[in-house]
Write a protein that holds these residues in place. Structure first.
Motif, PDB file in Angstrom:
ATOM      1  N   PHE A  61       0.822  -1.212   0.000  1.00 53.88           N
ATOM      2  CA  PHE A  61       0.000   0.000   0.000  1.00 53.88           C
ATOM      3  C   PHE A  61       0.857   1.263   0.000  1.00 53.88           C
ATOM      4  CE2 PHE A  61      -2.266   3.503   1.900  1.00 53.88           C
ATOM      5  CZ  PHE A  61      -3.460   3.483   1.185  1.00 53.88           C
ATOM      6  N   SER A  62       1.841   1.296   0.906  1.00 60.41           N
ATOM      7  CA  SER A  62       2.611   2.540   1.060  1.00 60.41           C
ATOM      8  C   SER A  62       3.508   2.825  -0.142  1.00 60.41           C
ATOM      9  CB  SER A  62       3.444   2.499   2.340  1.00 60.41           C
ATOM     10  OG  SER A  62       2.588   2.358   3.465  1.00 60.41           O
ATOM     11  N   GLU A  92      -5.747  10.857   2.092  1.00 59.27           N
ATOM     12  CA  GLU A  92      -4.673  10.991   3.069  1.00 59.27           C
ATOM     13  C   GLU A  92      -5.088  11.856   4.250  1.00 59.27           C
ATOM     14  OE1 GLU A  92      -2.987   8.273   1.811  1.00 59.27           O
ATOM     15  OE2 GLU A  92      -1.289   9.284   2.727  1.00 59.27           O
ATOM     16  N   LEU A 122      -6.472   5.140  14.942  1.00 59.28           N
ATOM     17  CA  LEU A 122      -6.481   4.840  13.513  1.00 59.28           C
ATOM     18  C   LEU A 122      -5.075   5.075  12.997  1.00 59.28           C
ATOM     19  CD1 LEU A 122      -9.639   6.971  12.610  1.00 59.28           C
ATOM     20  CD2 LEU A 122      -9.533   4.675  13.614  1.00 59.28           C
ATOM     21  N   SER A 123      -4.551   4.096  12.270  1.00 60.26           N
ATOM     22  CA  SER A 123      -3.178   4.243  11.802  1.00 60.26           C
ATOM     23  C   SER A 123      -3.080   4.057  10.304  1.00 60.26           C
ATOM     24  CB  SER A 123      -2.287   3.199  12.478  1.00 60.26           C
ATOM     25  OG  SER A 123      -0.985   3.227  11.904  1.00 60.26           O
ATOM     26  N   GLY A 124      -2.212   4.841   9.669  1.00 59.98           N
ATOM     27  CA  GLY A 124      -1.856   4.626   8.276  1.00 59.98           C
ATOM     28  C   GLY A 124      -1.022   3.363   8.141  1.00 59.98           C
ATOM     29  N   VAL A 125      -0.899   2.879   6.913  1.00 57.59           N
ATOM     30  CA  VAL A 125      -0.296   1.567   6.677  1.00 57.59           C
ATOM     31  C   VAL A 125       1.215   1.573   6.891  1.00 57.59           C
ATOM     32  CG1 VAL A 125      -0.152  -0.354   5.042  1.00 57.59           C
ATOM     33  CG2 VAL A 125      -2.190   1.066   5.074  1.00 57.59           C
ATOM     34  N   SER A 126       1.855   2.722   6.774  1.00 57.14           N
ATOM     35  CA  SER A 126       3.305   2.746   7.013  1.00 57.14           C
ATOM     36  C   SER A 126       3.619   2.370   8.458  1.00 57.14           C
ATOM     37  CB  SER A 126       3.897   4.121   6.678  1.00 57.14           C
ATOM     38  OG  SER A 126       3.400   5.101   7.550  1.00 57.14           O
ATOM     39  N   HIS A 182      -6.747   0.507  14.579  1.00 54.21           N
ATOM     40  CA  HIS A 182      -7.406   0.181  13.305  1.00 54.21           C
ATOM     41  C   HIS A 182      -6.450   0.523  12.164  1.00 54.21           C
ATOM     42  CE1 HIS A 182     -10.737   0.950  16.106  1.00 54.21           C
ATOM     43  NE2 HIS A 182     -11.502   0.211  15.341  1.00 54.21           N
ATOM     44  N   ILE A 232      -6.034   1.850   8.407  1.00 52.94           N
ATOM     45  CA  ILE A 232      -6.805   2.742   7.530  1.00 52.94           C
ATOM     46  C   ILE A 232      -5.996   3.003   6.256  1.00 52.94           C
ATOM     47  CG2 ILE A 232      -7.775   5.086   7.377  1.00 52.94           C
ATOM     48  CD1 ILE A 232      -9.229   3.298   9.384  1.00 52.94           C
ATOM     49  N   PRO A 233      -6.649   3.101   5.096  1.00 54.55           N
ATOM     50  CA  PRO A 233      -5.901   3.289   3.846  1.00 54.55           C
ATOM     51  C   PRO A 233      -5.356   4.695   3.627  1.00 54.55           C
ATOM     52  CG  PRO A 233      -8.245   3.068   3.376  1.00 54.55           C
ATOM     53  CD  PRO A 233      -8.078   2.835   4.844  1.00 54.55           C
ATOM     54  N   VAL A 234      -4.452   5.094   4.473  1.00 55.90           N
ATOM     55  CA  VAL A 234      -3.616   6.269   4.223  1.00 55.90           C
ATOM     56  C   VAL A 234      -2.186   5.800   4.433  1.00 55.90           C
ATOM     57  CG1 VAL A 234      -5.344   7.961   4.980  1.00 55.90           C
ATOM     58  CG2 VAL A 234      -3.691   7.070   6.629  1.00 55.90           C
ATOM     59  N   THR A 235      -1.235   6.460   3.815  1.00 51.67           N
ATOM     60  CA  THR A 235       0.148   6.040   3.989  1.00 51.67           C
ATOM     61  C   THR A 235       0.655   6.428   5.366  1.00 51.67           C
ATOM     62  OG1 THR A 235       0.555   6.216   1.619  1.00 51.67           O
ATOM     63  CG2 THR A 235       2.489   6.200   3.038  1.00 51.67           C
ATOM     64  N   ARG A 236       0.396   7.665   5.763  1.00 49.12           N
ATOM     65  CA  ARG A 236       0.918   8.151   7.033  1.00 49.12           C
ATOM     66  C   ARG A 236      -0.152   8.785   7.889  1.00 49.12           C
ATOM     67  NH1 ARG A 236       6.480  10.883   4.847  1.00 49.12           N
ATOM     68  NH2 ARG A 236       6.372  11.998   6.816  1.00 49.12           N
ATOM     69  N   GLY A 237       0.088   8.768   9.218  1.00 50.79           N
ATOM     70  CA  GLY A 237      -0.818   9.445  10.132  1.00 50.79           C
ATOM     71  C   GLY A 237      -1.387   8.514  11.181  1.00 50.79           C
ATOM     72  N   ILE A 238      -1.574   9.090  12.371  1.00 50.17           N
ATOM     73  CA  ILE A 238      -2.287   8.413  13.461  1.00 50.17           C
ATOM     74  C   ILE A 238      -3.339   9.387  13.963  1.00 50.17           C
ATOM     75  CG2 ILE A 238      -2.176   7.610  15.853  1.00 50.17           C
ATOM     76  CD1 ILE A 238      -0.483   5.719  14.753  1.00 50.17           C
ATOM     77  N   LEU A 239      -4.558   8.893  14.111  1.00 57.63           N
ATOM     78  CA  LEU A 239      -5.578   9.677  14.774  1.00 57.63           C
ATOM     79  C   LEU A 239      -6.050   8.881  15.975  1.00 57.63           C
ATOM     80  CD1 LEU A 239      -7.414  12.364  14.078  1.00 57.63           C
ATOM     81  CD2 LEU A 239      -9.170  10.612  14.204  1.00 57.63           C
ATOM     82  N   THR A 274      -5.410  14.341  10.305  1.00 55.50           N
ATOM     83  CA  THR A 274      -4.024  13.936  10.040  1.00 55.50           C
ATOM     84  C   THR A 274      -3.431  14.693   8.854  1.00 55.50           C
ATOM     85  OG1 THR A 274      -4.824  12.053   8.750  1.00 55.50           O
ATOM     86  CG2 THR A 274      -4.236  11.639  11.037  1.00 55.50           C
TER      87      THR A 274
END
Lengths: 270, 270, 270, 270
Positions: free
Chosen positions: B116-117, C121, D100-104, D156, D158-165, D214
């Motif tokens: 994905f990344s 994103e 919520l976490s990105g996939v990286s 969880h 989530i389909p983003v590369t980066r970020g934590i919420l 994010t």
């Protein structure tokens, strides 16, 4: 049209203007009218304006009073093409530019086609076959080729926020099919690109098996270029990647500003 | 190679086989070896196999014992091109196919480039200039053109899960530049596509200002086609969209199965 | 408000109405006014309307003249919670629902926050702490618990087109910490869910180590449920996934229509 | 385990080490073994290590020989919680952290669950109910609360590369329900956060109606915090956003390095 409202009075007061709009990118008021539909708002300024592509017009930018900074598609097409045309390595006819753009290229407009649910999981061409930016692209290609140039340009909207990827299909002047002919032409193209960009801080010539990927340029002022000769078809395929809102817009304008102001050209950009 | 292990014994037992792999798509064992690197595992079956494109080989599929169902890129390129070549409306030389593929096209391989990344917020060409699927594409184009055909094909990896969008750059046989010439050629192309696909349940010819968008075909067995004549460049631009895992794979195989079994061709697909 | 304009005259003419809007989901006109700001347009119809959750009100739906089909958040929260509340397995106080929604949940509005470049994103909560749909959720929870229920609900906007994932934080009535206590409570919860949903065609109770993933329900009318007892904290965590535009909207309405019309309940949905 | 192989000899040679791994984040070798399954490789170093959260341990970091830089989830949970616990504004029991976490966040592992086609258009919880990072989170919360703390934590993907919420559900020590009580508690919380973070360069307290997104922190070393009192439920909801690979990893380590080396703390980060 809108930018001219600001640029004209600023210019009149003696300010040096770097304009990110399309208002002063064309040298001909009639081509402007043909592509943009309206009469040009300040045709007398057109010949004073410098096209703000630092890799091509660095010296003119240094002295310019009005700089028309190019947008995302033109930058991604012109930087790979101009050296080849100037060196007469490719035919100026039959050029095809197939471009992929992230959605930020459409601006921040609250319109249905740019909603997340419309763009996500979608790939689509648009503006086929005649896009406004063709006018400035063909103007600059013609200047390099020293003859009129008409290209085929197809933009596509892709679900990424930022980035432009352009694939160019070109016909080399010199026929090649044997390994020897291919190697010889390869050397010439390589030499041509090195001469043009080896010392440029923001153009990277990819080596080996690397091909451009917008992921590697997003967030930067770089434009990456790779090319391949295809001896099966006799064509040269050139690919470029850039961030549409940096090298394709504001970053390039900052690069011009650095030149205008006598700063290091990479200041704030590396 | 792997599919042949199953297909050969099944075929020997008298089963009718629909093969989704590339093993039996080529008629020539030597072209197979040239593109896939290995000797063909069962060359004697190649001439018995039917290329499973229902819109082209429906009658042969009905009787076939071994059907080699085409993959995503070939389907997206062949369906728009074959009618034009058969009608001799375009030159069989100089064809360019620029394709965008979703990541599922790479299969479910646990490899870094498909994480994905790596794919998200990325656009990149790959396999330039010679892709394996060229062999079957050119074989089918040559059959339609009645002469050898070599095309330029550039696939790109795009951050969508499913979908193929192909943009084709073509040279019409007949020169056109006046409005009259353009209208006349337009009518011929329109007629040609209607003759080929008007009654096809899974090929949709878009009308008016509509251009293909993978969002409109994902989850379906449709292939959408639109085209534009560009009188500035003298070219014909044809665009197609399909779901790579349905019309470009399993859906098309079901379509063939329906033909083989005498079911309604759209059963389970509409 | 808008749907009532259509539903009221249709109802008056004797038509059976399945309404996807929020207009008739509340039994109390004053709660409607408190959450939606306006006076209810047809309070006399409120007591005739049936809340269109087939797993809960199947028999009433069969006879109903006016069915208020629930939306995406309520469905994802109510189906996992109602059996536990009815069985008095959890405290009706202190319930927390943390929900993640795809962007199509916002509707097809041309507004800046829903543009691709804004959502892609991005992960963000919104409407904290009081969301309109709380009113119907709490109404239905109270009916199951036989006492007023107030829950904490936080929706988040996530860059997917479709899907709702809800995580529920619950306090079991019975304390558990030893393995034996945990196993016993586990059995009760398992039994409770099986009794409620074992025979339901559209609710799937995940087994083993599986947890809900919206990817597995998007494009379907399924709602998936999994749960875990956490002996470290003494809590029960329940997770659900559904497609917000199918089980959370139109699919559920079709399910009700099938019941109303005496069709197989899964017709057109499986 | 792996990082210790490098950190131990470097430390033995007198080098000051900033370790991004989890090897030295726990003060207790037995808690390490309980959560990570192996014996700790260098237990004698645990009490020398400083937990590298500059906003909390700035003075200790300045002198530390071994700094265990915290990861993404702990940073996103600890920075919003620690001031409230130290000020005894919330109960140390019953804390819920929904992240919520990105996939990286999963690292660059070539594994099926992290492929583009698996993550894209997917939302899923994982590691429920016991995640490894709970050990360091609870250790630091306990230090602030001056009593053992056990929290509920649900991550969880989530389909983003980066970020934590992260969304935190908390119970204020002081009951509030009237407007007056709510305003008074609001002031205390506001004061508490201002005292803790007003002068911090990398923690931003959002004002007015703003909630964390994010998108606003990705690419930066910022952590954004917003909070809401919910008088309907009596709870405090706190939300935070950060870039998991900057403030949640390398950026925070650079921040510690700046402190260790006596550089401006924001050097290279703003």
């Amino acid at each position: 049209g809108v930018a001219a409202e600001f640029a004209v009075p600023l210019h009149a007061k003696g300010a040096r203007v770097i304009d990110l709009s399309a208002d002063f990118r064309l040298r001909s008021a009639s081509v402007y009218e043909q592509f943009y539909g309206d009469k040009h708002p300040a045709p007398e300024l057109l010949e004073k304006a410098v096209y703000g592509l630092p890799e091509v017009y660095r010296e003119q930018i240094r002295e310019a009073l009005l700089i028309a900074s190019p947008g995302c598609y033109p930058t991604s097409i012109l930087l790979p093409l101009l050296p080849l045309l100037r060196a007469k390595l490719i035919h100026p006819t039959g050029i095809i530019a197939d471009s992929l753009s992230g959605v930020s290229g459409a601006g921040r407009k609250a319109e249905i086609p740019y909603l997340f649910s419309e763009c996500n999981e979608s790939m689509r061409p648009y503006g086929v076959p005649k896009h406004r930016h063709l006018s400035e692209i063909e103007q600059e290609l013609a200047a390099a080729a020293e003859q009129p140039v008409t290209i085929q340009f197809t933009p596509h909207l892709i679900p990424v926020t930022r980035g432009i990827l352009t694939t160019l299909y070109l016909a080399p002047m010199k026929h090649f099919s044997t390994n020897e002919e291919t190697a010889e032409l390869s050397n010439k193209i390589s030499r041509c690109y090195l001469d043009a960009y080896e010392k440029e801080p923001f153009v990277r010539l990819l080596e080996g098996s690397a091909l451009p990927d917008t992921k590697h340029v997003v967030g930067t002022n770089y434009l990456d270029i790779a090319w391949r000769l295809d001896s099966r078809t006799g064509r040269l395929v050139v690919m470029s990647a850039e961030d549409n809102v940096i090298k394709g817009a504001s970053g390039q304008a900052v690069q011009s500003m650095n030149i205008v102001c006598g700063f290091a050209e990479t200041a704030g950009l590396l």
